[in-house]
Design an enzyme around this catalytic site. Structure first.
Site, PDB file in Angstrom:
ATOM      1  N   CYS A   1     -21.293  23.038   6.628  1.00  0.00           N
ATOM      2  CA  CYS A   1     -22.491  22.259   6.946  1.00  0.00           C
ATOM      3  C   CYS A   1     -23.194  21.794   5.674  1.00  0.00           C
ATOM      4  CB  CYS A   1     -23.440  23.090   7.811  1.00  0.00           C
ATOM      5  SG  CYS A   1     -24.959  22.227   8.216  1.00  0.00           S
TER       6      CYS A   1
ATOM      7  N   CYS B   1     -26.943  21.891   5.816  1.00  0.00           N
ATOM      8  CA  CYS B   1     -27.590  23.203   5.713  1.00  0.00           C
ATOM      9  C   CYS B   1     -27.522  23.747   4.283  1.00  0.00           C
ATOM     10  CB  CYS B   1     -26.907  24.224   6.629  1.00  0.00           C
ATOM     11  SG  CYS B   1     -26.365  23.590   8.210  1.00  0.00           S
ATOM     12  N   ASP B   2     -26.390  23.567   3.612  1.00  0.00           N
ATOM     13  CA  ASP B   2     -26.137  24.313   2.376  1.00  0.00           C
ATOM     14  C   ASP B   2     -26.016  23.450   1.117  1.00  0.00           C
ATOM     15  OD1 ASP B   2     -26.031  26.612   3.944  1.00  0.00           O
ATOM     16  OD2 ASP B   2     -23.912  26.321   4.371  1.00  0.00           O
TER      17      ASP B   2
END
Ligand code: NAP
Length: 275
Positions: free
Chosen positions: A98, A101-102
């Protein structure tokens, strides 16, 4: 899990994924929809008890069981992994599926993205916001990605490509952080170490339908198959929509479209059974 959704009609400037979902939820609530969260462990779609008497559909949520006359399964699809032990050991330590997200954690670093479809291109483009360099590593030299996405990636100075290449191992499990990848050229067999601070997977998805078992028709990859080519299934009152039953289009707008179709089928079905 997506960031900017640029291809959902009605939003000429695009809209953030979570905002789009929040809007949809509020709109549904305006018409009386109620929502709850839970993890579907299993379902009983038989609608008959042991003595043959009719009973509602059962959705087992672990701590409680939900009874319902009609059910729309719209559980989507989850990101796929390569399946390497070193990959698994480093999830959350430089291995991610992701970018949204990261990605931020790898600001100023070099990042590798695995895959050759639109997901890989999208992740790579997004990651150029943070990374000094993004390398797309793909197992073939032909790409499934749409021309526009591929062109966009090719035109980005920060993105480069390694084709006919697979990952044999992710380093460094002992230090609990990604320091590089052991790569192999599938045509020549040549292996080499490629330094990188992160590996993002963009290699497609698996439908989230394990809780259904074999109670509905499924294809070779586990996607739920609709009976009439639309949204009906072999179980009365059970309908499917979105990515869990769509390996071809997998777009937010097609998922929303089949969601609407399923809702119309539910209304018709409940009328038919007099509920
Ligand atoms: P995809 O099109 O199935 O592409 C998956 C890619 O990963 C392929 O290039 C595949 O290689 C590679 N791959 C699969 N398993 C692998 C493995 N074990 N090791 C190495 N490589 C592997 O999946 P997707 O990119 O997630 O796209 C799915 C659908 O969503 C598409 O219809 C796409 O257009 C859509 N989508 C659209 C957007 C957008 O428009 N913004 C963004 C994301 C996704 P091979 O080619 O060799 O099989």
């Amino acid at each position: 899990m997506t960031t900017l959704v640029e291809n959902f009609p009605g939003f000429p400037e695009g809209i953030q994924g979570p905002e789009l979902i929040d809007n949809m939820r509020k709109q549904a609530e305006r018409f009386g929809a109620e929502s709850m969260t839970g993890h579907a462990v299993s379902v009983d779609l038989s609608q008959k008890s042991a003595d043959g008497k009719p009973k509602p559909i059962e959705v087992n949520l672990g701590r409680e069981t939900l009874l319902t006359r009609a059910l729309i399964i719209a559980s989507g699809a989850s990101a796929r992994w390569l399946g390497l032990p070193s990959e698994k050991a480093l999830i959350g330590h430089g291995v991610s599926s992701c970018a949204t997200c990261d990605g931020f954690f790898f600001s100023g670093k070099e990042i590798a993205v695995i895959g050759g479809g639109d997901s890989a291109m999208e992740e790579a483009l997004f990651l150029t916001r943070f990374a000094t360099k993004v390398t797309i590593i793909h197992r073939r030299n032909e790409f499934r990605a749409s021309k526009i996405m591929l062109d966009r990636a090719r035109q980005n100075d920060k993105i480069s490509f390694l084709t006919d290449t697979i990952v044999d191992e992710v380093h460094d499990v002992n230090h609990k952080e990604v320091t590089g990848l052991r790569l192999r050229n599938v045509k020549t067999g040549e292996q080499w170490d490629f330094p990188t601070s992160a590996m993002f997977l963009g290699i497609g998805h698996t439908p989230n339908a394990d809780f259904v078992g074999q109670q509905l028709d499924r294809d070779s990859e586990g996607y739920l198959i609709a009976r009439d080519g639309h949204v009906c299934t072999r179980a009365p009152g059970v309908f499917v929509s979105g990515d869990v039953s769509d390996r071809r289009y997998r777009q937010a707008i097609t998922a929303a479209g089949t969601g609407c179709m399923a809702a119309l089928e539910v209304e018709k079905y409940l009328e038919e059974i007099g509920k």
